[in-house]
Design a protein around this motif. Structure first.
Motif, PDB file in Angstrom:
ATOM      1  N   LYS A  74       5.719   8.832  -8.168  1.00  0.00           N
ATOM      2  CA  LYS A  74       5.632   7.936  -7.031  1.00  0.00           C
ATOM      3  C   LYS A  74       4.170   7.640  -6.768  1.00  0.00           C
ATOM      4  CE  LYS A  74       6.799   7.258  -2.293  1.00  0.00           C
ATOM      5  NZ  LYS A  74       7.022   7.839  -1.013  1.00  0.00           N
ATOM      6  N   LYS A  75       3.845   6.382  -6.714  1.00  0.00           N
ATOM      7  CA  LYS A  75       2.475   5.986  -6.462  1.00  0.00           C
ATOM      8  C   LYS A  75       2.276   5.831  -4.967  1.00  0.00           C
ATOM      9  CE  LYS A  75       1.948   3.906 -10.914  1.00  0.00           C
ATOM     10  NZ  LYS A  75       1.634   2.773 -11.725  1.00  0.00           N
ATOM     11  N   GLY A  76       1.122   6.223  -4.514  1.00  0.00           N
ATOM     12  CA  GLY A  76       0.798   6.120  -3.105  1.00  0.00           C
ATOM     13  C   GLY A  76      -0.276   5.070  -2.875  1.00  0.00           C
TER      14      GLY A  76
ATOM     15  N   SER B 175      -3.999   4.170  -0.569  1.00  0.00           N
ATOM     16  CA  SER B 175      -5.100   4.513   0.311  1.00  0.00           C
ATOM     17  C   SER B 175      -5.357   3.268   1.158  1.00  0.00           C
ATOM     18  CB  SER B 175      -6.331   4.865  -0.524  1.00  0.00           C
ATOM     19  OG  SER B 175      -7.468   4.939   0.296  1.00  0.00           O
TER      20      SER B 175
ATOM     21  N   VAL C  65       2.577   1.189   9.128  1.00  0.00           N
ATOM     22  CA  VAL C  65       1.452   2.036   8.737  1.00  0.00           C
ATOM     23  C   VAL C  65       0.410   2.139   9.859  1.00  0.00           C
ATOM     24  CG1 VAL C  65      -0.502   2.214   7.122  1.00  0.00           C
ATOM     25  CG2 VAL C  65       1.771   1.625   6.276  1.00  0.00           C
TER      26      VAL C  65
ATOM     27  N   GLN D  80      -0.089   6.163   9.213  1.00  0.00           N
ATOM     28  CA  GLN D  80       0.902   6.626   8.234  1.00  0.00           C
ATOM     29  C   GLN D  80       0.704   5.928   6.891  1.00  0.00           C
ATOM     30  OE1 GLN D  80       4.476   5.862  10.603  1.00  0.00           O
ATOM     31  NE2 GLN D  80       4.684   8.081  10.833  1.00  0.00           N
ATOM     32  N   PRO D  81      -0.432   6.160   6.227  1.00  0.00           N
ATOM     33  CA  PRO D  81      -0.673   5.479   4.945  1.00  0.00           C
ATOM     34  C   PRO D  81       0.326   5.861   3.857  1.00  0.00           C
ATOM     35  CG  PRO D  81      -2.332   7.159   5.349  1.00  0.00           C
ATOM     36  CD  PRO D  81      -1.517   7.039   6.608  1.00  0.00           C
ATOM     37  N   GLU D  82       0.979   7.003   4.021  1.00  0.00           N
ATOM     38  CA  GLU D  82       1.978   7.420   3.022  1.00  0.00           C
ATOM     39  C   GLU D  82       3.199   6.502   3.022  1.00  0.00           C
ATOM     40  OE1 GLU D  82       2.977   9.466   6.855  1.00  0.00           O
ATOM     41  OE2 GLU D  82       1.128   9.221   5.743  1.00  0.00           O
ATOM     42  N   LYS D  83       3.391   5.725   4.082  1.00  0.00           N
ATOM     43  CA  LYS D  83       4.507   4.778   4.148  1.00  0.00           C
ATOM     44  C   LYS D  83       4.190   3.440   3.484  1.00  0.00           C
ATOM     45  CE  LYS D  83       7.034   6.134   8.273  1.00  0.00           C
ATOM     46  NZ  LYS D  83       7.515   5.607   9.557  1.00  0.00           N
ATOM     47  N   CYS D  84       2.934   3.226   3.141  1.00  0.00           N
ATOM     48  CA  CYS D  84       2.505   1.942   2.572  1.00  0.00           C
ATOM     49  C   CYS D  84       3.238   1.659   1.268  1.00  0.00           C
ATOM     50  CB  CYS D  84       0.995   1.959   2.339  1.00  0.00           C
ATOM     51  SG  CYS D  84       0.357   0.418   1.648  1.00  0.00           S
ATOM     52  N   ASN D  85       3.802   0.449   1.153  1.00  0.00           N
ATOM     53  CA  ASN D  85       4.499   0.056  -0.070  1.00  0.00           C
ATOM     54  C   ASN D  85       3.665  -0.895  -0.933  1.00  0.00           C
ATOM     55  OD1 ASN D  85       4.691  -2.327   1.329  1.00  0.00           O
ATOM     56  ND2 ASN D  85       6.905  -2.477   1.258  1.00  0.00           N
TER      57      ASN D  85
ATOM     58  N   GLU E 223      -4.156   1.404  -4.701  1.00  0.00           N
ATOM     59  CA  GLU E 223      -3.078   2.217  -5.254  1.00  0.00           C
ATOM     60  C   GLU E 223      -3.660   3.517  -5.787  1.00  0.00           C
ATOM     61  OE1 GLU E 223       0.357   1.860  -8.681  1.00  0.00           O
ATOM     62  OE2 GLU E 223      -0.781   0.103  -8.106  1.00  0.00           O
TER      63      GLU E 223
END
Length: 72
Positions: A8-10, A12, A34, A47-52, A70
């Motif tokens: 899973k790519k996150g 920044s 986010v 909430q940057p972990e929610k960024c799609n 990314e």
């Protein structure tokens, strides 16, 4: 038979504080929620972990204050 591993790519999400005028456009257009207002009425990426990685915030920011990258 080989197995493929999916990672899973996150993302920044960086807000350049000297450029941001806290207009709130990023809050309105982010489909993942986010961004949020801080206690000091400053926009933050809470909430940057929610960024799609749609980059709507980056494209719509009138001051070029948001950068999305990314990360693996």
């Amino acid at each position: 038979m080989s197995q493929q591993q999916q990672t899973k790519k996150g993302a920044s999400v960086l807000i350049h504080p000297k450029r941001c005028k806290n207009c709130g456009i990023c809050l309105e257009f982010c489909p993942q929620g986010v961004f949020a207002w801080s206690a000091d009425s400053v926009v933050e990426a809470v909430q940057p972990e929610k960024c799609n990685l749609c980059r709507q915030c980056e494209m719509r920011c009138p001051d070029f204050a948001i950068f999305v990258q990314e990360i693996a």
